[in-house]
Design a protein around this motif. Sequence first.
Motif, PDB file in Angstrom:
ATOM      1  N   SER A  10      68.652 -26.964  21.973  1.00  0.00           N
ATOM      2  CA  SER A  10      67.603 -27.633  21.182  1.00  0.00           C
ATOM      3  C   SER A  10      67.894 -29.129  21.056  1.00  0.00           C
ATOM      4  O   SER A  10      66.995 -29.964  21.205  1.00  0.00           O
ATOM      5  CB  SER A  10      67.509 -27.010  19.791  1.00  0.00           C
ATOM      6  N   GLY A  66      64.403 -31.199  10.262  1.00  0.00           N
ATOM      7  CA  GLY A  66      63.721 -31.225  11.568  1.00  0.00           C
ATOM      8  C   GLY A  66      62.604 -32.251  11.538  1.00  0.00           C
ATOM      9  O   GLY A  66      61.492 -31.990  11.983  1.00  0.00           O
ATOM     10  N   CYS A  67      62.943 -33.450  11.035  1.00  0.00           N
ATOM     11  CA  CYS A  67      61.894 -34.478  10.811  1.00  0.00           C
ATOM     12  C   CYS A  67      61.391 -35.082  12.107  1.00  0.00           C
ATOM     13  O   CYS A  67      60.363 -35.753  12.125  1.00  0.00           O
ATOM     14  CB  CYS A  67      62.418 -35.572   9.892  1.00  0.00           C
ATOM     15  N   TRP A  72      55.852 -36.938   9.772  1.00  0.00           N
ATOM     16  CA  TRP A  72      55.528 -36.397   8.445  1.00  0.00           C
ATOM     17  C   TRP A  72      56.223 -37.203   7.360  1.00  0.00           C
ATOM     18  O   TRP A  72      55.686 -37.397   6.269  1.00  0.00           O
ATOM     19  CB  TRP A  72      55.976 -34.934   8.343  1.00  0.00           C
ATOM     20  N   ASP A  87      67.651 -34.347  11.166  1.00  0.00           N
ATOM     21  CA  ASP A  87      67.298 -33.742  12.460  1.00  0.00           C
ATOM     22  C   ASP A  87      68.571 -33.581  13.280  1.00  0.00           C
ATOM     23  O   ASP A  87      69.499 -34.385  13.166  1.00  0.00           O
ATOM     24  CB  ASP A  87      66.295 -34.623  13.221  1.00  0.00           C
ATOM     25  N   ALA A  89      68.756 -33.951  16.490  1.00  0.00           N
ATOM     26  CA  ALA A  89      68.749 -34.832  17.667  1.00  0.00           C
ATOM     27  C   ALA A  89      68.858 -36.317  17.250  1.00  0.00           C
ATOM     28  O   ALA A  89      67.938 -36.849  16.623  1.00  0.00           O
ATOM     29  CB  ALA A  89      67.471 -34.607  18.479  1.00  0.00           C
ATOM     30  N   MET A  92      65.901 -38.636  17.963  1.00  0.00           N
ATOM     31  CA  MET A  92      64.735 -38.423  17.094  1.00  0.00           C
ATOM     32  C   MET A  92      64.920 -39.210  15.790  1.00  0.00           C
ATOM     33  O   MET A  92      63.986 -39.831  15.289  1.00  0.00           O
ATOM     34  CB  MET A  92      64.546 -36.932  16.792  1.00  0.00           C
ATOM     35  N   ALA A 113      71.840 -34.328  11.455  1.00  0.00           N
ATOM     36  CA  ALA A 113      72.581 -33.139  11.012  1.00  0.00           C
ATOM     37  C   ALA A 113      71.823 -31.880  11.384  1.00  0.00           C
ATOM     38  O   ALA A 113      70.618 -31.801  11.181  1.00  0.00           O
ATOM     39  CB  ALA A 113      72.778 -33.170   9.495  1.00  0.00           C
ATOM     40  N   PHE A 115      70.583 -28.253  10.609  1.00  0.00           N
ATOM     41  CA  PHE A 115      70.254 -27.606   9.329  1.00  0.00           C
ATOM     42  C   PHE A 115      71.427 -26.759   8.847  1.00  0.00           C
ATOM     43  O   PHE A 115      71.817 -26.799   7.686  1.00  0.00           O
ATOM     44  CB  PHE A 115      68.995 -26.751   9.561  1.00  0.00           C
ATOM     45  N   GLY A 130      60.240 -28.628   9.234  1.00  0.00           N
ATOM     46  CA  GLY A 130      59.213 -29.101  10.167  1.00  0.00           C
ATOM     47  C   GLY A 130      59.293 -28.486  11.552  1.00  0.00           C
ATOM     48  O   GLY A 130      59.557 -29.180  12.526  1.00  0.00           O
ATOM     49  N   CYS A 131      59.069 -27.191  11.652  1.00  0.00           N
ATOM     50  CA  CYS A 131      59.037 -26.519  12.952  1.00  0.00           C
ATOM     51  C   CYS A 131      60.423 -26.456  13.583  1.00  0.00           C
ATOM     52  O   CYS A 131      60.546 -26.545  14.804  1.00  0.00           O
ATOM     53  CB  CYS A 131      58.101 -27.259  13.909  1.00  0.00           C
ATOM     54  N   CYS A 132      61.473 -26.314  12.765  1.00  0.00           N
ATOM     55  CA  CYS A 132      62.814 -26.299  13.363  1.00  0.00           C
ATOM     56  C   CYS A 132      63.391 -24.895  13.449  1.00  0.00           C
ATOM     57  O   CYS A 132      64.271 -24.636  14.276  1.00  0.00           O
ATOM     58  CB  CYS A 132      63.762 -27.233  12.621  1.00  0.00           C
ATOM     59  N   TYR A 135      63.788 -23.302  16.759  1.00  0.00           N
ATOM     60  CA  TYR A 135      64.815 -23.833  17.676  1.00  0.00           C
ATOM     61  C   TYR A 135      66.211 -23.365  17.296  1.00  0.00           C
ATOM     62  O   TYR A 135      67.197 -23.826  17.857  1.00  0.00           O
ATOM     63  CB  TYR A 135      64.729 -25.362  17.721  1.00  0.00           C
ATOM     64  N   ARG A 161      56.784 -24.960   8.695  1.00  0.00           N
ATOM     65  CA  ARG A 161      55.788 -24.965   9.763  1.00  0.00           C
ATOM     66  C   ARG A 161      56.446 -24.280  10.948  1.00  0.00           C
ATOM     67  O   ARG A 161      57.508 -24.713  11.400  1.00  0.00           O
ATOM     68  CB  ARG A 161      55.442 -26.412  10.099  1.00  0.00           C
TER      69      ARG A 161
END
Length: 264
Positions: A10, A66-67, A72, A87, A89, A92, A113, A115, A130-132, A135, A161
């Motif tokens: 991911s 997961g920003c 957002w 996040d 990555a 990102m 970091a 999660f 946020g959609c993490c 992953y 999400r």
Amino acid sequence: MTEETQEDQSRHFWNAAADDTSRGLVPGMLEEDAEFAAFRDRSEKSTLLRRLGDRLRPNMSLLEIGCGSGRWTVDLAPRVRRLVATDIAPRMIDLARERVRAAGLDNVELQVAPFEETRYDRRFDFVYLGCCLQYMSDEAIAVALERLAANTTPDCPLLSRDTVSTLDRRFHRSERYANDDPAIYRTADEYAAVMARHGWQAIDSWPTWVKPWAWKIVGHMPRVVRGAWLRLALWLTPLALRLSRPGDKQHRFFLYERRETPPT
Ligand SMILES: C[S@@+](CC[C@H](N)C(=O)[O-])C[C@H]1O[C@@H](n2cnc3c(N)ncnc32)[C@H](O)[C@@H]1O
């Protein structure tokens, strides 16, 4: 050679997506058409903010996991006292930092970091994932939720999400789509079960956005008609969400509340 974990895949995938200017990807969204990405962004946010009502309040401390590129973050931060966005990555987070700076926000803290390894120095009143989760491996989700529980206030809502499988089983994106996106699409019931094990009760869920079927022909329209279509599509979004018939997956928001005693 050791095999890459789900989390390594991911991180690499999203770092690469952040830098992928060759395909003109909109960072954090994996959309190639900037105009469509903007439409999707607006329709997701207007649906969410209408639905949340006064759950989001100016005195709150918000945690966003997961920003991504911070799309957002810049809309949520002005609505709360403090926002911590993380996040896995690093690239990102670089993009998010630029976005936060451009928006002139001074109440946002950004961290690279995962999660499941995040350390908290305060309790949060609102959590946004946020959609993490899609992953992350099952094991990493369990560790992350365990840690999070001790760092949220008793009436903290959690909004997640997720892209969920509408088949009767989870599937890896790569099984059905020919690309290297390492997402795992779990069923909504799987998410409800794991959240409940960690003391979060699902109280609401709704689709975030749908690709209007006519979008496919928009690309062939002259620019001036395109703009009119976009406005119409945004206006019709609530109807489209109601009538949408998902294929094998659907993008959904899930709203959870803390339960006093997690089930044994
Ligand atoms: C689908 S993108 C969404 C980004 C952003 N929330 C948005 O809507 O634009 C998923 C994000 O989750 C991040 N992510 C994946 N696994 C993660 C983990 N274990 N911990 C924190 N972030 C993670 C990815 O790096 C990526 O930026």
